[in-house]
Design an enzyme around this catalytic site. Sequence first.
Site, PDB file in Angstrom:
ATOM      1  N   LEU A   1      22.705 -34.860 -11.596  1.00  0.00           N
ATOM      2  CA  LEU A   1      23.712 -34.241 -10.731  1.00  0.00           C
ATOM      3  C   LEU A   1      24.770 -33.659 -11.648  1.00  0.00           C
ATOM      4  CD1 LEU A   1      24.206 -37.005  -7.998  1.00  0.00           C
ATOM      5  CD2 LEU A   1      23.026 -34.821  -7.735  1.00  0.00           C
ATOM      6  N   ASP A   2      25.328 -32.543 -11.275  1.00  0.00           N
ATOM      7  CA  ASP A   2      26.384 -31.930 -12.082  1.00  0.00           C
ATOM      8  C   ASP A   2      27.553 -32.885 -12.252  1.00  0.00           C
ATOM      9  OD1 ASP A   2      24.932 -29.606 -12.364  1.00  0.00           O
ATOM     10  OD2 ASP A   2      25.942 -28.580 -10.706  1.00  0.00           O
TER      11      ASP A   2
END
Length: 159
Positions: free
Chosen positions: A145-146
């Site tokens: 996930l960013d």
Amino acid sequence: MNSAIDQTENSHALQFNIAISAMPERLDKVLAQLMPDHSRSRIQAWIEEGHVLVNGQQVRIRHQVLPGDVLHVTPQSRPEELAYEAEDIDLDIVDQTEDWLVINKPAGLVTHPGAGNWSGTLLNGLLYHFPQLKQVARAGIVHRLDKDTAGCLVIAKTR
């Protein structure tokens, strides 16, 4: 090699004794010849940062190494070489079995090391809490996930 008659290693520091028969030459060029596993630009950074001494003195990259000089070099790890170091980072473990775990990643936590973020990542925390993950590719991280995204991540505990 013509310029070095002796090299000793003492707790990560290297010492090179320059031969009396050596010709004067720029420090960075001499070290690049003596330490071919390291790039010249990397060696230049060590000189600029004070990790290289000539006769016990900090000098500039263009310093002329003379016969009889003693060079002390303390090689520095690249940030990416430290990327897979275990760090005590709190992890919010949602669930786990012998084969996997699910972690709730908070926003602001980088998933795995990369340019500008070589430490303080989820991967570093996983290696601390689950040392066996050193044996699993990417410490078991199967997706990411960013940095600024919060959410659940699945981590494989085995190959």
